[in-house]
Scaffold this motif. Structure first.
Motif, PDB file in Angstrom:
ATOM      1  N   PRO A  53       0.822  -1.103   0.065  1.00 52.67           N
ATOM      2  CA  PRO A  53      -0.013   0.245  -0.058  1.00 52.67           C
ATOM      3  C   PRO A  53       0.785   1.228  -0.231  1.00 52.67           C
ATOM      4  O   PRO A  53       0.378   2.243  -0.701  1.00 52.67           O
ATOM      5  CB  PRO A  53      -0.650   0.039   1.325  1.00 52.67           C
ATOM      6  N   PHE A  54       1.955   1.378   0.479  1.00 50.60           N
ATOM      7  CA  PHE A  54       2.750   2.372   0.608  1.00 50.60           C
ATOM      8  C   PHE A  54       3.389   2.718  -0.702  1.00 50.60           C
ATOM      9  O   PHE A  54       3.372   3.932  -1.216  1.00 50.60           O
ATOM     10  CB  PHE A  54       4.196   2.151   1.721  1.00 50.60           C
ATOM     11  N   GLU A  55       3.896   1.467  -1.395  1.00 54.24           N
ATOM     12  CA  GLU A  55       4.246   2.013  -2.641  1.00 54.24           C
ATOM     13  C   GLU A  55       3.174   2.292  -3.811  1.00 54.24           C
ATOM     14  O   GLU A  55       3.387   3.221  -4.588  1.00 54.24           O
ATOM     15  CB  GLU A  55       4.941   0.758  -3.411  1.00 54.24           C
ATOM     16  N   ILE A  56       1.953   1.916  -3.556  1.00 51.92           N
ATOM     17  CA  ILE A  56       0.715   2.051  -4.271  1.00 51.92           C
ATOM     18  C   ILE A  56       0.433   3.517  -4.235  1.00 51.92           C
ATOM     19  O   ILE A  56      -0.088   4.396  -4.910  1.00 51.92           O
ATOM     20  CB  ILE A  56      -0.204   1.175  -4.134  1.00 51.92           C
ATOM     21  N   MET A  57       0.590   4.051  -2.849  1.00 58.59           N
ATOM     22  CA  MET A  57       0.223   5.385  -2.594  1.00 58.59           C
ATOM     23  C   MET A  57       1.345   6.358  -3.272  1.00 58.59           C
ATOM     24  O   MET A  57       0.986   7.257  -3.774  1.00 58.59           O
ATOM     25  CB  MET A  57       0.356   5.791  -1.027  1.00 58.59           C
ATOM     26  N   SER A  58       2.372   5.909  -3.080  1.00 61.34           N
ATOM     27  CA  SER A  58       3.572   6.793  -4.015  1.00 61.34           C
ATOM     28  C   SER A  58       3.394   6.774  -5.387  1.00 61.34           C
ATOM     29  O   SER A  58       3.408   7.911  -6.180  1.00 61.34           O
ATOM     30  CB  SER A  58       4.997   6.179  -3.803  1.00 61.34           C
ATOM     31  N   VAL A  59       3.016   5.915  -6.239  1.00 65.13           N
ATOM     32  CA  VAL A  59       2.602   5.945  -7.380  1.00 65.13           C
ATOM     33  C   VAL A  59       1.236   6.819  -7.557  1.00 65.13           C
ATOM     34  O   VAL A  59       1.243   7.605  -8.600  1.00 65.13           O
ATOM     35  CB  VAL A  59       2.220   4.476  -7.936  1.00 65.13           C
TER      36      VAL A  59
END
Length: 174
Positions: free
Chosen positions: A150-156
């Motif tokens: 979820p952290f990486e999806i939020m950054s994208v």
């Protein structure tokens, strides 16, 4: 119901909570009531800072630091830049609305009364809370182990929204 207020206000932590809560509510009400945008930004910054104070009371120092750094600092500055970059024809003076203000006060007092009654009559579950030595370390462990996707999806998502904002701003400029 009011007998519990004396025991509630006997602790300095509870008094600080009461003060920060009143500041947060007051800042939110001022933000909605003001007509000048700069005053609104100052009022919402007061709300953000008082929320950070509430986080400190809850022993969430990292969240309080992020609240001050991101919201009270960056978002408030972003709002001020937005105000400076937009064109204003002149602020209109609204007529006084005494009926609206009276209804607003009655509604706010009623909401406060309902919330006060609900909080006083709620039975909170008791349990054991494990206090960690370093909140930031535990947040980092959870963020980069359990919640890394979820952290990486939020950054994208944030990157795509930033690019979209640039495209929309570029279209309006042309």
């Amino acid at each position: 119901m009011l007998s519990n207020m004396g025991t509630f206000l006997s602790s300095g932590e509870n008094i600080a909570f009461f003060i920060f809560a009143l500041m947060a509510i007051g800042g939110a009400i001022f933000m909605l009531s003001f007509t000048k945008v700069v005053h609104m930004v100052v009022a919402i910054a007061m709300t953000f800072i008082s929320m950070a104070g509430l986080y400190v009371i809850l022993n969430a120092e990292f969240v309080a630091f992020v609240q001050v750094l991101i919201y009270a600092g960056a978002i408030s500055i972003l709002m001020i830049f937005g105000i400076m970059m937009t064109k204003h024809q002149g602020e209109e003076i609204e007529p006084k609305r005494p009926v609206y203000n009276t209804l607003l006060f009655i509604g706010a007092a009623g909401l406060f009364g309902v919330l006060f009654y609900a909080i006083q009559n709620t039975m909170m579950p008791t349990g054991e809370f494990k206090d960690v030595a370093d909140n930031t370390l535990e947040i980092g462990k959870l963020l980069f182990t359990q919640h890394v996707i979820p952290f990486e999806i939020m950054s994208v998502l944030l990157t795509v929204s930033f690019i979209g904002a640039i495209v929309v701003a570029k279209r309006e400029e042309d």
